[in-house]
Design an enzyme around this catalytic site. Structure first.
Site, mmCIF file in Angstrom:
data_model
loop_
_atom_site.group_PDB
_atom_site.id
_atom_site.type_symbol
_atom_site.label_atom_id
_atom_site.label_comp_id
_atom_site.label_asym_id
_atom_site.label_seq_id
_atom_site.Cartn_x
_atom_site.Cartn_y
_atom_site.Cartn_z
ATOM 1 N N PRO A 81 21.284 17.000 -26.321
ATOM 2 C CG PRO A 81 21.743 17.748 -24.157
ATOM 3 C CD PRO A 81 20.816 17.964 -25.312
ATOM 4 C CG LEU A 82 21.891 10.567 -26.768
ATOM 5 C CD1 LEU A 82 21.228 10.346 -25.407
ATOM 6 C CD2 LEU A 82 20.938 10.102 -27.865
ATOM 7 C CB SER A 108 26.752 15.090 -24.889
ATOM 8 O OG SER A 108 26.925 14.628 -23.571
ATOM 9 C CD GLN A 129 25.341 17.798 -21.309
ATOM 10 O OE1 GLN A 129 26.169 17.195 -21.976
ATOM 11 N NE2 GLN A 129 25.199 17.618 -20.005
ATOM 12 C CG HIS A 254 19.215 13.084 -17.975
ATOM 13 N ND1 HIS A 254 19.889 14.243 -18.262
ATOM 14 C CD2 HIS A 254 20.129 12.094 -18.070
ATOM 15 C CE1 HIS A 254 21.154 13.963 -18.506
ATOM 16 N NE2 HIS A 254 21.322 12.668 -18.397
ATOM 17 N NE ARG A 289 10.635 8.681 -29.235
ATOM 18 C CZ ARG A 289 11.352 9.413 -28.396
ATOM 19 N NH1 ARG A 289 11.364 10.746 -28.517
ATOM 20 N NH2 ARG A 289 12.073 8.840 -27.456
#
Length: 357
Positions: A81-82, A108, A129, A254, A289
């Site tokens: 979620p962003l 989100s 989210q 977060h 990553r």
């Protein structure tokens, strides 16, 4: 939009995105609390674990499929979620959803597009989210919207009862521009006024509205969807929550934006898995990553990983195509790591495939 050449890794996407995204927005996206110690600790935790190669293994029938909370996923890389995807692309979360192929996008509470519209164009399943709201009726409205949009699970973020603005964003003078807003919160009540002894009065207001254990039990009673808690780090708290009937955890800092001294989620995985057992879902979110990072997380006990900032890197560089390509890179890198480590399936990946840490 067409993708620029020479995008072979997520690091390539980050560099390309920085050149395209407004500097103040970039400061918000890449910022972390304090001096960034939590984020650096996350990155170092992955580097501390090396992979052991295993030639001669039988790799016939290999795949990256994973069954998770009733879903059949092609690979174990999901979107975190962003909020505010509209900051980097005019279609915001709609473009992200189109590019999220064969895996889960988590919408989100702070999304700049409504979940109903996202669900109409999503290429794969959605999760939602949830930030617990000051009024329970508002929290319940969000849950019902997620259910009506056929979200398949709900992640409840718990680690930001107070979320500091990052020094990077403050120095850049970042502010949410007109035309971009958290559309799910329209018409909701603000946090209540509260008295308290904190030197910073904002903390009294924020902590007065922060959820407690009674809210966790109440949430479990409100929906049949799987519930996962995001941001817990203590085993005893996690076990207590699972005893209330919750379905799993997302280990996360977060994005390094909450507690400056937070432990790296990767270091928490073994103890959490040992405490919760195999029947609870554990996801890792933070500083993944490369495909080798995905492998490391799975080896230490995660069922899947979640990708945060890189989804906006991909979105800012190439829209939906950039998101899809970013996920393709990670999946192919994971497959390569599995082959070289002699693991034909995700279930074959265990702590014996790592050294160090």
């Amino acid at each position: 939009m067409p993708l620029p050449p020479h995008l072979y890794t997520l690091a390539d996407y980050a560099r390309a995105a920085q050149a395209r995204i407004d500097p103040a927005v970039w400061a918000w996206l890449e910022g972390a609390s304090g001096d960034g110690a939590a984020r650096r600790r996350e990155e170092a935790s992955f580097a501390a674990h090396a992979l052991l190669n295993r030639p001669l293994a039988d790799l016939r029938g290999g795949h990256t499929r994973r069954r998770l909370l009733g879903l059949e996923l092609a690979h174990p890389v999901m979107l975190s979620p962003l909020g505010y995807h509209g900051l980097v692309h005019p279609e915001g979360e709609l473009a992200t959803a189109r590019g999220c192929l064969e895996t889960v996008m988590t919408v989100s509470t702070m999304a700049s597009q409504p979940i109903e519209a996202i669900a109409q164009v999503a290429a794969g399943p959605l999760w939602f989210q949830l930030y617990v709201q000051p009024r329970r009726e508002d929290t319940l409205r969000l849950i019902r919207r997620a259910e009506a949009a056929e979200a398949r699970a709900i992640i409840v973020t718990l680690d930001t009862p107070a979320q500091p603005a990052s020094p990077q964003a403050l120095r850049a003078g970042f502010a949410i521009p007109r035309g971009v807003e958290a559309v799910h919160l329209s018409g909701f009540a603000p946090a209540p006024e509260a008295s308290g002894g904190w030197y910073n009065p904002a903390l009294s207001r924020l902590t007065a509205a922060a959820p407690g254990w009674d809210d966790m039990a109440w949430l479990r009673d409100q929906t049949d969807l799987p519930l996962l808690a995001k941001g817990m780090s203590r085993v005893d708290d996690a076990a207590r929550l699972m005893a209330l009937g919750w379905d799993g955890l997302v280990l996360s800092t977060h994005g390094g934006r909450a507690m400056e001294g937070a432990a790296a989620p990767l270091t928490l995985l073994p103890a959490m898995r040992a405490a919760l057992g195999a029947d609870r879902a554990i996801l890792l979110d933070g500083s993944v990553r490369t495909g080798a990072d995905v492998f490391r997380a799975l080896a230490l006990g995660a069922d899947a990983v979640m990708i945060g900032r890189p989804q906006l890197h991909g979105l800012g560089v190439g829209g939906a195509l950039g998101v899809a390509h970013m996920l393709k890179i990670l999946r192919e890198e994971l497959e390569l790591a599995m082959v070289l480590a002699g693991c034909a399936t995700l279930d074959a990946i265990g702590p014996d495939a790592l050294i160090g840490g």
